[in-house]
Design an enzyme around this catalytic site. Sequence first.
Site, mmCIF file in Angstrom:
data_model
loop_
_atom_site.group_PDB
_atom_site.id
_atom_site.type_symbol
_atom_site.label_atom_id
_atom_site.label_comp_id
_atom_site.label_asym_id
_atom_site.label_seq_id
_atom_site.Cartn_x
_atom_site.Cartn_y
_atom_site.Cartn_z
ATOM 1 N N ASN A 1 18.573 13.829 15.437
ATOM 2 C CA ASN A 1 18.721 14.929 14.488
ATOM 3 C C ASN A 1 19.039 14.500 13.066
ATOM 4 O OD1 ASN A 1 18.214 17.468 15.902
ATOM 5 N ND2 ASN A 1 19.708 16.591 17.311
ATOM 6 N N GLU B 1 18.642 16.863 23.876
ATOM 7 C CA GLU B 1 18.405 15.721 22.979
ATOM 8 C C GLU B 1 19.440 14.626 23.193
ATOM 9 O OE1 GLU B 1 16.067 17.941 19.311
ATOM 10 O OE2 GLU B 1 18.228 17.690 19.229
ATOM 11 N N THR C 1 12.166 13.885 8.867
ATOM 12 C CA THR C 1 11.632 12.811 8.018
ATOM 13 C C THR C 1 10.879 11.761 8.833
ATOM 14 O OG1 THR C 1 13.854 11.918 8.147
ATOM 15 C CG2 THR C 1 13.229 13.031 6.132
ATOM 16 N N THR D 1 8.565 19.529 22.120
ATOM 17 C CA THR D 1 8.835 18.920 20.800
ATOM 18 C C THR D 1 9.630 17.627 21.019
ATOM 19 O OG1 THR D 1 10.735 20.403 20.515
ATOM 20 C CG2 THR D 1 8.690 21.026 19.432
ATOM 21 N N THR E 1 15.617 31.738 25.708
ATOM 22 C CA THR E 1 15.699 30.334 25.340
ATOM 23 C C THR E 1 14.613 30.004 24.349
ATOM 24 O OG1 THR E 1 15.753 28.073 26.098
ATOM 25 C CG2 THR E 1 14.122 29.511 27.091
ATOM 26 N N LYS F 1 10.307 24.728 27.401
ATOM 27 C CA LYS F 1 10.542 23.592 26.509
ATOM 28 C C LYS F 1 11.848 23.862 25.756
ATOM 29 C CE LYS F 1 10.113 23.144 22.609
ATOM 30 N NZ LYS F 1 11.009 23.241 21.399
#
Lengths: 404, 404
Positions: free
Chosen positions: A399, A277, A404, A155, A192, A181
């Site tokens: 995040n 991230e 959006t 992702t 996980t 992932k």
Amino acid sequence: MKNWKADLDFEVPAGFRWAAASGSIKKPGRLDVGLFTADTTATAAATFTQNDFRAAPVLVSQQTLQETGSRISGVVVNSGCANAATGAEGSANASSMAATAQNASGREAPLLVCSTGTIGVQLPMDRVTPAIADAAAKLSGSREAFNEFAQSILTTDTCEKIAWASFVADGKTVRILGCAKGSGMMYPRMATLLAFVATDADIAPDLLRKSFSNAVELSLNCMTIDGDTSTNDTAIILASGKSGANVTAGSDTLRLFDQKLLEVMQSLARQLARDGEGATKLIEINVQGAADFTAARHIGREIANSNLVKTAIYGRDANWGRICCAIGNAGAGVDTAKVQIKLGDIVLFKENAPLPLDEEAALKVLSEEFIPIEARVGSGPGSATVWTCDLTDKYIEINGSYRT
Amino acid sequence: MKNWKADLDFEVPAGFRWAAASGSIKKPGRLDVGLFTADTTATAAATFTQNDFRAAPVLVSQQTLQETGSRISGVVVNSGCANAATGAEGSANASSMAATAQNASGREAPLLVCSTGTIGVQLPMDRVTPAIADAAAKLSGSREAFNEFAQSILTTDTCEKIAWASFVADGKTVRILGCAKGSGMMYPRMATLLAFVATDADIAPDLLRKSFSNAVELSLNCMTIDGDTSTNDTAIILASGKSGANVTAGSDTLRLFDQKLLEVMQSLARQLARDGEGATKLIEINVQGAADFTAARHIGREIANSNLVKTAIYGRDANWGRICCAIGNAGAGVDTAKVQIKLGDIVLFKENAPLPLDEEAALKVLSEEFIPIEARVGSGPGSATVWTCDLTDKYIEINGSYRT
């Protein structure tokens, strides 16, 4: 351990096929539906999220494992939509994905099902169903097929996570190959986000379950990116038995298998943490001298989940006071006089007082991509290693605008 | 409640003086040493951090409270240096600050001592000691003096936090005036960073302790900025008795006092959350239907500490799946079918399924500075309100470079 790169030089275990296709769930044309099948029914073991909001595919897979006595023919997975908090429609969609995959691939035993992505959105089944058929049509045991599968589950990840190991028992080569992932909402407390492991070892369900649980406990469950446990966490191993090497209780082969499986799983955990991230660094926190492993890991997690520690490391600031603060927050009743904190080889704090800090040496350690921290918290026998990443403005950017 | 601005229109309780001076600890010339004294010995109550690494001033103040039976003549405080993890030298410095303040202000009973700022750095006593004398020389019961004191305790805060209330009992006016600081490393589990309250109520130590603990529990302990409990958290109330209004057990006056004290403390909690490091929004999370208050607050904190919820709100993204995820992570065994989530007046999720989302209406709520979230988690009697702020790139910037 320093290595956190995907090992692309892997060998494929015997008896498995993979494929990926696009259901245009993430973005038009991107791989987001994956299929991982065993040529004949395999032995499975799996661990799942402990979140009360377990996603529909988690509930369906748990039931399938129970009903089949862990005899499974594969896994179908999609990324881009978590199929979590989606009610009765979501449950029906998860079951439908598993049934479609079983029919399309012509397998005798059921498949497990996994989803990952945004929570609270329904799957576009009109695109998912044909994509599963597309994938089934090109199932292959090639390395390329495995690579595509590993891509299809991503992702916000920036790269695939792949690890493998092999050993020889009774003249037969056993291979263990895994991919995973997960880049945010990552604080595996029992499993996980998604991890899939294939092995051609011949091993009984109970033994496989035990080996896999132990390996997960010391790898994925020692890793955190942001302290949030996902609704979809799932780790699955399938054993085809096709190596011909029999792994039995109490044997040397089992010890070898456990060791190699742990290597694979810890490599995946490091790869996941490094690709958190917005991350720029892999942080390894080694806690020593705690009462036991659980206490050590708890303290390690408290450090690893501290936004203040993570931002300081991003800023290359040897602000070890924040590590003290995190240790003190673990509620472990630590005797602060026994605490010693090291950054690489530099002792920052011991005997309840700061040491003169060589700022230049500290900056050198903090400028690396791999940041080793050691926290000795007492004289107990418990130790644990926890992996995490730094917290950066990029995490906020990702995040603040994910949906959006 | 929506109000989170400092109430500058306050009245000063009788029997107290304040002052501030510069010890050039933060930056040359900035106010960073504060003095808060009672004209005659006051009754004190205090709550402190639960972090194992309690700072030297916390340990010294706890001992002083015990030795004096909570009969105290004031508080001396510095910002810019936490005097935490500073060993024997740090302890001596904390004791020295208290003694200097007592001598310089000519008070009979000892003073408590507080510090806030960077952990692991020794206090520059050559500058702190004269600054305490400077402050003592200008102690005053004026509003300006209180304002300067409220300024002197700030670190990364962008503004003072001030709240007050009054009531009349037996024809006598009782005033309660408080100020607080704290912008990061904020997750008060037994107290907050620093909060100082003065009241001219006449109240016994045991009763004051009970009233203050209750108020802290429902205010500072219901607030989090980043989930890190500081080493220095301290909240202190001093009661001078100078209003002449006697607050006795079981009386209506006590009920009024408790109510007004709670108003003051909750106002401080909201002001602290709104001014969290880098924050642009105040988030109020109201949890309903839990087993009891503790369970409700635990779920509220899990939502409030989720980086993913906080970044979504920063990004004005009605990503309610992350709220589900956080609720599920609380480990409270929530029945997801009973969960209902509201953003302002908009129901986002109920009966285990998403509702059609009016994105425009949601964006309107999320564009405000005050974000009310309601999470109904069952049909139990427990409820709690928790305050936090959004997580922004500014937080990363502040904490990636705080010490350097």
